[in-house]
Write an enzyme that holds these catalytic residues in place. Structure first.
Site, PDB file in Angstrom:
ATOM      1  N   ASP A  72      -6.579   1.170   0.902  1.00 15.18           N
ATOM      2  CA  ASP A  72      -6.473   1.478   2.339  1.00 15.18           C
ATOM      3  C   ASP A  72      -8.013   1.093   2.951  1.00 15.18           C
ATOM      4  OD1 ASP A  72      -8.391   3.343   1.457  1.00 15.18           O
ATOM      5  OD2 ASP A  72      -7.348   5.057   2.539  1.00 15.18           O
TER       6      ASP A  72
ATOM      7  N   LYS B  56       0.842  -1.330   0.156  1.00 15.07           N
ATOM      8  CA  LYS B  56      -0.070  -0.020   0.056  1.00 15.07           C
ATOM      9  C   LYS B  56       1.022   1.221  -0.206  1.00 15.07           C
ATOM     10  CE  LYS B  56      -2.086   1.914   3.755  1.00 15.07           C
ATOM     11  NZ  LYS B  56      -2.652   2.137   4.785  1.00 15.07           N
TER      12      LYS B  56
END
Length: 301
Positions: free
Chosen positions: A187, A169
């Site tokens: 997220d 991420k």
């Protein structure tokens, strides 16, 4: 079917009359309910082609709603972005943005942070939570940058994920926003919305990334992430989505999970949609032009 944007947010008609406002509210409700019924009815039998079309239409709609979508961490270079992204774990971007000015003023380069006294860094990072672990990560990644990459943040996924505290991420945030290389940022907001929209039923970030990535051209990935995250923070909240103020309600299988009354839903809107400061102390000009406000610095009233 698309709900007109002025109807979707429950605004009055151009004449400002009570009758026009009432019609607008009723139209918004009917349009949203009709859209929900249409999407829900076809959800069980939606083909892959139909899913791709609906997903891309949602992204196009979001691009019109948030033409100023951007990463909500303040940064001036790749080093600041990778550090800020690591610090954003288990806290808000706002809190990170309020904390990093002091950090980067004292330690502007990887070499500076690599040689820092951990106790002094901990004191600066204390407001972000988990400050001891985060101090260890940012000093560790700084040391790795100096030792392995000449003090420069690498522009490859396989190199970024080797840095302490950096996962996929974080790596995609850096690649997409510091190097212009496409990536999907999975997220908590992204995960919540793509499941509500039935783009995927996956729960693991890597599987979500793969499933959603298959629905869009690679060139769309970075801005898609911004659009979805912006929408999740402003309208499609975790606990109480503002369904009645959502311009993409007709395309959403989850319509009705939140407040459907336009006026009540409008009160749930956040950041520039609700007239409140955003996450960044130094937001892009386009965001300010759209009515967004800079966030206040740490310790301000």
């Amino acid at each position: 079917m698309v709900v007109p944007r002025d109807s979707a947010v429950g605004e009055q008609g151009p004449d400002g009359g009570k009758k026009a406002a009432k019609v607008t509210k009723v139209s918004a409700r009917k349009a949203a309910v009709t859209g929900k019924a249409a999407v829900t009815a076809g959800a069980k039998t939606e083909s892959h082609t139909a899913l791709v079309r609906r997903a891309r239409r949602i992204n196009r709609e979001l691009a019109e709603i948030y033409p100023y979508a951007h990463p909500e961490l303040d940064f001036e270079n790749p080093f600041q972005l990778v550090v800020a992204t690591v610090l954003s774990a288990q806290t808000t971007d706002l809190r990170v943005n309020q904390t990093t000015p002091a950090l980067f003023a004292k330690y502007p380069t990887p070499e500076d942070l690599a040689a820092a006294d951990p106790e002094q860094v901990e004191e600066i990072l204390r407001p972000t939570g988990f400050f001891r672990a985060k101090t260890k990560s940012v000093i560790g990644l700084s040391k790795a940058l100096v030792a392995d990459f000449g003090g420069e943040v690498p522009g490859r996924l396989e190199d970024l994920v080797k840095l302490p505290g950096v996962g996929r991420k974080t790596a995609f945030v850096v690649l997409g926003n510091a190097f212009g290389r496409p990536g999907i940022t999975v997220d908590t907001h992204f995960q919540r919305l793509v499941r509500r929209w039935k783009w995927t039923e996956a729960t693991e970030p890597d599987k979500i990334e793969a499933a959603v990535g298959a629905l869009f051209p690679k060139s769309d990935w970075t801005m898609l992430s911004h659009h979805v995250i912006f929408h999740g923070r402003r309208i499609c909240h975790a606990r109480k989505p503002a369904c009645g103020a959502c311009p993409i309600a007709p395309l959403c299988p989850a319509y009705g999970e939140g407040e459907t009354d336009p006026e009540k839903a409008k009160k749930l809107l956040k950041y520039e949609k609700g007239g409140y400061p955003g996450q960044r102390l130094n937001p892009p000009q386009a965001y300010l032009d759209a009515g967004g406000k800079p966030a206040p610095p740490l310790g301000s009233a």
